[in-house]
Write a protein that holds these residues in place. Structure first.
Motif, short mmCIF file in Angstrom:
data_model
loop_
_atom_site.label_atom_id
_atom_site.label_comp_id
_atom_site.label_asym_id
_atom_site.label_seq_id
_atom_site.Cartn_x
_atom_site.Cartn_y
_atom_site.Cartn_z
N ALA A 109 0.65 -1.25 -0.15
CA ALA A 109 0.03 -0.17 -0.10
C ALA A 109 0.81 1.24 -0.03
N GLY A 110 1.92 1.10 0.81
CA GLY A 110 2.78 2.28 0.91
C GLY A 110 3.46 2.80 -0.28
N LEU A 111 4.15 1.82 -0.87
CA LEU A 111 4.86 2.06 -2.22
C LEU A 111 3.99 2.33 -3.41
N ALA A 112 2.84 1.84 -3.43
CA ALA A 112 1.97 2.08 -4.38
C ALA A 112 1.37 3.25 -4.39
N ALA A 113 1.10 3.98 -3.15
CA ALA A 113 0.71 5.18 -3.11
C ALA A 113 1.67 6.27 -3.54
N LYS A 114 2.74 6.22 -3.52
CA LYS A 114 4.04 6.95 -4.11
C LYS A 114 4.15 6.56 -5.57
N ALA A 115 3.95 5.56 -6.06
CA ALA A 115 4.20 5.17 -7.30
C ALA A 115 3.11 5.65 -8.33
N VAL A 116 1.97 5.51 -7.74
CA VAL A 116 0.68 5.76 -8.52
C VAL A 116 0.67 7.26 -9.08
N LYS A 117 1.32 8.12 -8.52
CA LYS A 117 1.38 9.42 -9.02
C LYS A 117 2.44 9.46 -10.32
N GLU A 118 3.48 8.92 -10.19
CA GLU A 118 4.22 8.56 -11.30
C GLU A 118 3.63 7.85 -12.42
N VAL A 119 3.04 6.62 -12.00
CA VAL A 119 2.45 5.90 -13.32
C VAL A 119 1.42 6.63 -13.82
N ALA A 120 0.50 7.72 -13.09
CA ALA A 120 -0.38 8.33 -13.99
C ALA A 120 0.02 9.13 -14.70
N TYR A 121 1.06 9.66 -14.83
CA TYR A 121 1.85 10.45 -15.93
C TYR A 121 2.42 9.36 -16.83
N HIS A 122 2.96 8.30 -16.53
CA HIS A 122 3.20 7.44 -17.88
C HIS A 122 1.99 6.97 -18.68
N ARG A 123 0.91 6.95 -17.80
CA ARG A 123 -0.43 6.57 -18.70
C ARG A 123 -0.73 7.96 -19.52
N ASP A 124 -0.85 8.92 -18.94
CA ASP A 124 -1.12 10.17 -19.50
C ASP A 124 -0.28 10.34 -20.79
N HIS A 125 0.81 9.96 -20.71
CA HIS A 125 1.84 10.14 -21.67
C HIS A 125 1.56 9.31 -22.90
N ALA A 126 1.17 8.01 -22.64
CA ALA A 126 1.12 6.74 -23.68
C ALA A 126 -0.37 7.49 -24.35
N GLU A 127 -1.28 7.76 -23.49
CA GLU A 127 -2.86 8.00 -23.99
C GLU A 127 -2.50 9.32 -25.06
N GLN A 128 -1.85 10.24 -24.65
CA GLN A 128 -1.74 11.43 -25.21
C GLN A 128 -1.04 11.00 -26.91
N TRP A 129 -0.16 10.24 -26.80
CA TRP A 129 0.52 9.52 -28.02
C TRP A 129 -0.22 8.73 -29.02
N VAL A 130 -1.15 7.81 -28.13
CA VAL A 130 -1.79 7.19 -28.82
C VAL A 130 -2.97 8.16 -29.74
N LEU A 131 -3.56 8.99 -28.93
CA LEU A 131 -4.51 9.93 -29.76
C LEU A 131 -3.86 10.30 -30.98
N ARG A 132 -2.69 11.05 -30.73
CA ARG A 132 -1.93 11.98 -31.85
C ARG A 132 -1.63 11.16 -33.02
N LEU A 133 -1.04 9.78 -32.78
CA LEU A 133 -0.50 8.81 -33.80
C LEU A 133 -1.61 8.03 -34.42
N GLY A 134 -2.90 7.87 -33.58
CA GLY A 134 -3.87 7.23 -34.27
C GLY A 134 -4.72 8.14 -35.06
N ASP A 135 -4.91 9.51 -34.79
CA ASP A 135 -5.74 10.41 -35.43
C ASP A 135 -4.67 11.36 -36.17
N GLY A 136 -3.31 10.97 -36.52
CA GLY A 136 -2.40 11.72 -37.08
C GLY A 136 -2.38 11.66 -38.59
#
Lengths: 238, 96
Positions: A109-136
């Motif tokens: 629980a402790g390490l996940a609480a810290k990591a989840v913020k990092e991972v939220a950014y990784h997810r956002d990065h991937a989603e932004q690129w999928v949108l741009r490449l798919g609709d590019g």
């Protein structure tokens, strides 16, 4: 113990794969972004592997069959869209999983609480690129679709139970995890004007996969490169 | 690494933790504003330098020209009375 190894190996192996982009990314800005994500994952791997034993020994001295990572994260980078497809599949899963672990009461629980913020950014990065490449452009759309298709068959393994992780207090519910993942990925893929792959997500062959230590061919080459320095110069330091 | 990117250039302004205003941190290439923000986050705030980021298309900035340097800036050079130091501070003024 085995849960820390599974999560730690996922982070370590994906970190190494992303690190392979250094010097090869399409633009400098993206190279820094991928390296940042790789370093976040390496930090997670160090904490997790330390829970399972000696981090250096685990990372550098284990044989291929002793690694417990998903086959998805060991897949070669391919082109940029292929890497982004791998990032989308994994970071959505990791974000949902760590969110649940952080809300739970288990040992992660402790390490996940810290990591989840990092991972939220990784997810956002991937989603932004999928949108741009798919609709590019036509070419970027084709490459993004081909990345999603090629890696689809490795996504079923993420929802196989992991020993020590699926206890009631950990907060992880595999079925809810899988339906949440599928809904989130479908949403991004459709907004990107792409098509959700239709093939099977886990093969009929059920002898096991990464979590049981069975890996795909490119993985051996990858860990040879990852472990080479430590094995050639045991105990070397900067 | 390809240098043939046709992504536009963006100027990045970062407000630091204790700063009151955004200051120019540098520039970068990105396909659009949203990606420019993310690239700026990775390039200029990864050692926790900032709490807020602005990105502005470089083309939106109108800059003074080096050719106009003389007419723009030199006239101010010999007018020390425009600086507060030109005035003597009265003895009674404290906390200045």
């Amino acid at each position: 113990m085995s849960a820390a190894l599974a999560l730690g190996d996922d982070a370590l192996v994906l970190s190494h794969r992303l690190g392979e982009w250094a010097g090869h990314a399409p633009v400098l800005e993206e190279e820094v972004a991928l390296a940042n994500i790789a370093l976040d994952l390496l930090g997670q791997a160090r904490v997790l592997l330390s829970l399972a034993g000696d981090e250096d020994e685990l990372a550098y001295l284990r044989e291929e069959r002793a690694f417990r990572n998903l086959q998805l994260v060991e897949q070669p980078n391919g082109d940029f869209a292929h890497t982004i497809a791998r990032q989308l599949y994994f970071s959505v899963y990791q974000h949902l999983l760590y969110g649940r672990l952080a809300a739970g009461d288990g040992e992660f629980a402790g390490l996940a609480a810290k990591a989840v913020k990092e991972v939220a950014y990784h997810r956002d990065h991937a989603e932004q690129w999928v949108l741009r490449l798919g609709d590019g452009t036509e070419e970027s759309h084709r490459r993004m679709q081909s990345g999603l298709d090629a890696l689809w068959r490795f996504t079923g393994e993420m929802f196989q139970p992991v020993e020590g992780l699926d206890s009631p207090e950990s907060g992880v519910d595999r079925q809810a995890l899988e339906s949440g993942w599928l809904a989130a990925v479908t949403d991004v893929v459709e907004r990107a004007t792409l098509t959700l792959p239709t093939g099977p997500r886990s093969g009929g062959w059920a002898a096991g996969a990464g979590r049981q230590g069975l890996h795909t061919e490119p993985f051996g080459r990858m860990i040879a490169e990852m472990q080479h320095l430590h094995r050639s110069h045991p105990g070397a330091s900067w | 690494m390809s240098s043939s990117t046709d992504w536009p250039l963006w100027e990045v302004f970062v407000r630091s933790r204790r700063g009151l205003s955004h200051t120019h941190a540098g520039s970068l290439h990105a396909p659009d504003a949203e990606m420019a923000l993310r690239n700026a986050r990775d390039l200029y705030t990864r050692r926790s330098e900032g709490v807020s980021i602005w990105v502005i298309p470089s083309t939106a900035i109108t800059a003074s020209s080096p050719d106009e340097k003389d007419s723009f800036f030199e006239p101010a050079g010999d007018k020390p009375y425009r600086h507060p130091t030109f005035y003597e501070i009265p003895d009674g003024v404290k906390h200045l």
